[in-house]
Design a protein around this motif. Structure first.
Motif, PDB file in Angstrom:
ATOM      1  N   GLY A  26      27.573 -35.779   8.452  1.00 14.03           N
ATOM      2  CA  GLY A  26      28.855 -35.351   7.920  1.00 14.03           C
ATOM      3  C   GLY A  26      29.396 -36.280   6.839  1.00 14.03           C
ATOM      4  N   LEU A  27      28.829 -37.485   6.750  1.00 16.67           N
ATOM      5  CA  LEU A  27      29.282 -38.456   5.748  1.00 16.67           C
ATOM      6  C   LEU A  27      28.420 -38.453   4.491  1.00 16.67           C
ATOM      7  CD1 LEU A  27      30.258 -41.478   8.038  1.00 16.67           C
ATOM      8  CD2 LEU A  27      31.671 -39.569   7.242  1.00 16.67           C
ATOM      9  N   LEU A  28      27.417 -37.577   4.421  1.00 17.29           N
ATOM     10  CA  LEU A  28      26.686 -37.401   3.167  1.00 17.29           C
ATOM     11  C   LEU A  28      27.674 -37.017   2.079  1.00 17.29           C
ATOM     12  CD1 LEU A  28      23.628 -35.339   4.475  1.00 17.29           C
ATOM     13  CD2 LEU A  28      23.627 -37.749   3.779  1.00 17.29           C
ATOM     14  N   LYS A  29      27.417 -37.439   0.861  1.00 17.51           N
ATOM     15  CA  LYS A  29      28.401 -37.236  -0.201  1.00 17.51           C
ATOM     16  C   LYS A  29      27.904 -36.246  -1.253  1.00 17.51           C
ATOM     17  CE  LYS A  29      31.501 -40.320  -0.884  1.00 17.51           C
ATOM     18  NZ  LYS A  29      32.322 -41.500  -1.231  1.00 17.51           N
ATOM     19  N   LEU A  30      28.823 -35.421  -1.699  1.00 16.79           N
ATOM     20  CA  LEU A  30      28.582 -34.549  -2.845  1.00 16.79           C
ATOM     21  C   LEU A  30      29.674 -34.914  -3.841  1.00 16.79           C
ATOM     22  CD1 LEU A  30      26.887 -32.210  -3.983  1.00 16.79           C
ATOM     23  CD2 LEU A  30      28.596 -30.638  -3.075  1.00 16.79           C
ATOM     24  N   GLY A  31      29.287 -35.560  -4.915  1.00 15.12           N
ATOM     25  CA  GLY A  31      30.291 -36.132  -5.807  1.00 15.12           C
ATOM     26  C   GLY A  31      31.013 -37.251  -5.079  1.00 15.12           C
TER      27      GLY A  31
END
Length: 199
Positions: A26-31
């Protein structure tokens, strides 16, 4: 803007992403935003947001009510069951924490397909049910808990034992032509393909 007062948004965070260096997915980043932050943009539609996480510490800064699996070691079926058991509403929308592109229009299609004769609403894509972008009646917690304690049923097997409303692929494509809402990020290849980065 629609509001569904009888539905809880349950983000199923489950275990660690073993194929992604063990990071909480859930902490993966997109931008500059995490996947969880993107999912929380849906929260105005719902009575409450619930996070299902057996290791809640990485998500503490979001201040969400968090529940752990009731029946441990059952993977995604255990996570959805925990969401039903923890919800205070009649229905739960279960979404995996690694789905960055879930659209409100897709959620609305699922929620509007509920009826008194139905216990769950899911899309089918290429003949397969999509159980981690789906709506469930909270009263399923009892029978599903019993089934999980006795064995290792898949979400698809559990669904077959209730009254599911299976929406065709076309119902998803009508509001999400690329079907990005069902994308989940599991591997380093997925990170590259969808432009995400590790936290």
């Amino acid at each position: 803007m629609d509001f569904f007062p009888d539905v809880t948004l349950a983000v199923v965070a489950g275990g660690q992403g073993r194929r992604l260096s063990g990071v909480p997915k859930g902490l993966l980043k997109l931008g500059d935003r995490t996947v969880l932050e993107r999912l929380l943009e849906l929260s105005p539609l719902f009575a409450e947001v619930l996070l299902v996480a057996n290791t809640p510490e990485p998500y503490a800064r979001f201040g969400l009510r968090t529940v752990a699996d009731v029946v441990e070691g059952k993977g995604a079926p255990g996570g959805v069951h925990a969401a039903m058991a923890g919800a205070k509403t009649a229905w739960v929308l279960a979404v995996a924490c690694d789905m960055p592109f879930v659209m409100p229009e897709v959620v609305r299609v699922l929620l509007e397909a509920r009826s008194p004769e139905v216990d769950a609403v899911c899309f089918t894509v290429e003949g397969r049910v999509e159980p981690l972008l789906a709506v469930y009646r909270s009263t399923l917690a009892g029978p599903w808990g019993g089934a999980l304690q006795q064995g290792d049923p898949s979400l698809r097997e559990l669904l077959s034992q209730c009254r599911p409303q299976l929406l065709p692929e076309e119902a998803l494509r009508a509001v999400d032509p690329e079907m990005n809402s069902r994308v989940n990020v599991n591997t380093p290849e997925d990170l590259l393909r969808y432009g995400l980065s590790l936290p």
